[in-house]
Design a protein around this motif. Sequence first.
Motif, PDB file in Angstrom:
ATOM      1  N   TRP A  11     -10.197  23.700  -2.939  1.00  0.00           N
ATOM      2  CA  TRP A  11     -10.629  22.983  -3.854  1.00  0.00           C
ATOM      3  C   TRP A  11     -12.003  22.468  -3.569  1.00  0.00           C
ATOM      4  CZ3 TRP A  11     -10.979  23.860  -9.000  1.00  0.00           C
ATOM      5  CH2 TRP A  11      -8.961  23.933  -9.214  1.00  0.00           C
ATOM      6  N   PRO A  12     -13.259  22.743  -3.708  1.00  0.00           N
ATOM      7  CA  PRO A  12     -13.927  22.521  -2.572  1.00  0.00           C
ATOM      8  C   PRO A  12     -14.395  21.232  -2.042  1.00  0.00           C
ATOM      9  CG  PRO A  12     -15.072  23.399  -4.618  1.00  0.00           C
ATOM     10  CD  PRO A  12     -13.907  23.726  -4.867  1.00  0.00           C
ATOM     11  N   PRO A  13     -15.811  19.899  -1.172  1.00  0.00           N
ATOM     12  CA  PRO A  13     -15.021  19.295  -1.376  1.00  0.00           C
ATOM     13  C   PRO A  13     -15.765  18.409  -2.818  1.00  0.00           C
ATOM     14  CG  PRO A  13     -16.251  20.025   0.823  1.00  0.00           C
ATOM     15  CD  PRO A  13     -15.462  21.305  -0.639  1.00  0.00           C
ATOM     16  N   ALA A  14     -16.737  19.049  -3.518  1.00  0.00           N
ATOM     17  CA  ALA A  14     -17.795  18.128  -4.299  1.00  0.00           C
ATOM     18  C   ALA A  14     -16.863  17.499  -5.439  1.00  0.00           C
ATOM     19  CB  ALA A  14     -18.869  19.169  -5.119  1.00  0.00           C
ATOM     20  N   PHE A  15     -14.647  18.513  -5.768  1.00  0.00           N
ATOM     21  CA  PHE A  15     -14.272  18.651  -6.993  1.00  0.00           C
ATOM     22  C   PHE A  15     -13.488  17.105  -6.482  1.00  0.00           C
ATOM     23  CE2 PHE A  15      -9.770  19.094  -8.035  1.00  0.00           C
ATOM     24  CZ  PHE A  15      -9.796  19.226  -8.886  1.00  0.00           C
ATOM     25  N   TRP A  16     -12.948  16.907  -4.880  1.00  0.00           N
ATOM     26  CA  TRP A  16     -12.603  16.183  -4.547  1.00  0.00           C
ATOM     27  C   TRP A  16     -13.250  14.892  -4.461  1.00  0.00           C
ATOM     28  CZ3 TRP A  16      -7.576  16.295  -5.791  1.00  0.00           C
ATOM     29  CH2 TRP A  16      -6.899  17.897  -5.430  1.00  0.00           C
ATOM     30  N   TYR A  17     -14.180  15.125  -4.108  1.00  0.00           N
ATOM     31  CA  TYR A  17     -15.538  13.332  -4.530  1.00  0.00           C
ATOM     32  C   TYR A  17     -15.587  13.242  -6.603  1.00  0.00           C
ATOM     33  CZ  TYR A  17     -16.171  14.436   0.513  1.00  0.00           C
ATOM     34  OH  TYR A  17     -16.207  13.971   1.488  1.00  0.00           O
ATOM     35  N   ARG A  18     -15.593  14.524  -6.596  1.00  0.00           N
ATOM     36  CA  ARG A  18     -15.330  14.174  -8.458  1.00  0.00           C
ATOM     37  C   ARG A  18     -14.538  13.153  -9.177  1.00  0.00           C
ATOM     38  NH1 ARG A  18     -17.859  20.187  -8.841  1.00  0.00           N
ATOM     39  NH2 ARG A  18     -20.459  19.179  -9.327  1.00  0.00           N
ATOM     40  N   ALA A  90     -12.470  15.543   2.272  1.00  0.00           N
ATOM     41  CA  ALA A  90     -12.560  14.852   0.801  1.00  0.00           C
ATOM     42  C   ALA A  90     -11.449  14.341  -0.173  1.00  0.00           C
ATOM     43  CB  ALA A  90     -13.942  16.134  -0.223  1.00  0.00           C
TER      44      ALA A  90
END
Length: 196
Positions: A11-18, A90
């Motif tokens: 999963w891209p980092p943005a997914f984990w930050y969300r 992330a």
Amino acid sequence: MTAPPGLRPAWPPAFWYRIAALLLLIQAISLMAMGRVLICDCGYIRLFEPGVNTAGNSQHLADWYTPSHFLHGVLFFLLTSALFRHHALAFRFAFAVLLEAGWEILENTPMVIAHYRNETMALGYSGDSVLNSVMDSVFMGLGFFFAARMPVRVSVLSFLVLEIGTLIMIRDNLSLNILMLTWPVEAVKTWQAAGG
């Protein structure tokens, strides 16, 4: 280019930050559902509450226990680095937020609040405001990213400085907090009370 059979792309980092942001939202909603006040009953918000055994403690943006939450982040970075060495930063951050949010919810249950009152120096503790609790998680995140960016020796030195500093200022710190929650020592409680 497709991933080899049996391997799923990360999963891209943005997914984990969300996911981390969603966990903070769940934390806030859970605390409100538990009857925690949104902000201090005093009706205003302070950047820092200097009193330890006051009605404003654990109600504002920061207090003398904020360094402990920063140190949670340092410890969670080290823990997730050991447990999830091959996972993205992330992902490890989202896991750290899960741990912190879970603790913040547990900390504000009647059972833990009563334990704080009976076994620690927090005689008048009535639980955190939602604002303070979410900020505790934010400060954990700052500690996590601090540890991610700094050499280990700097993180260790920061840990010692914050632990010794809060011990000198309020006769409490993360180490004593853990001790008094898990294995209360009457002599420590008496020593802490003498400083108030």
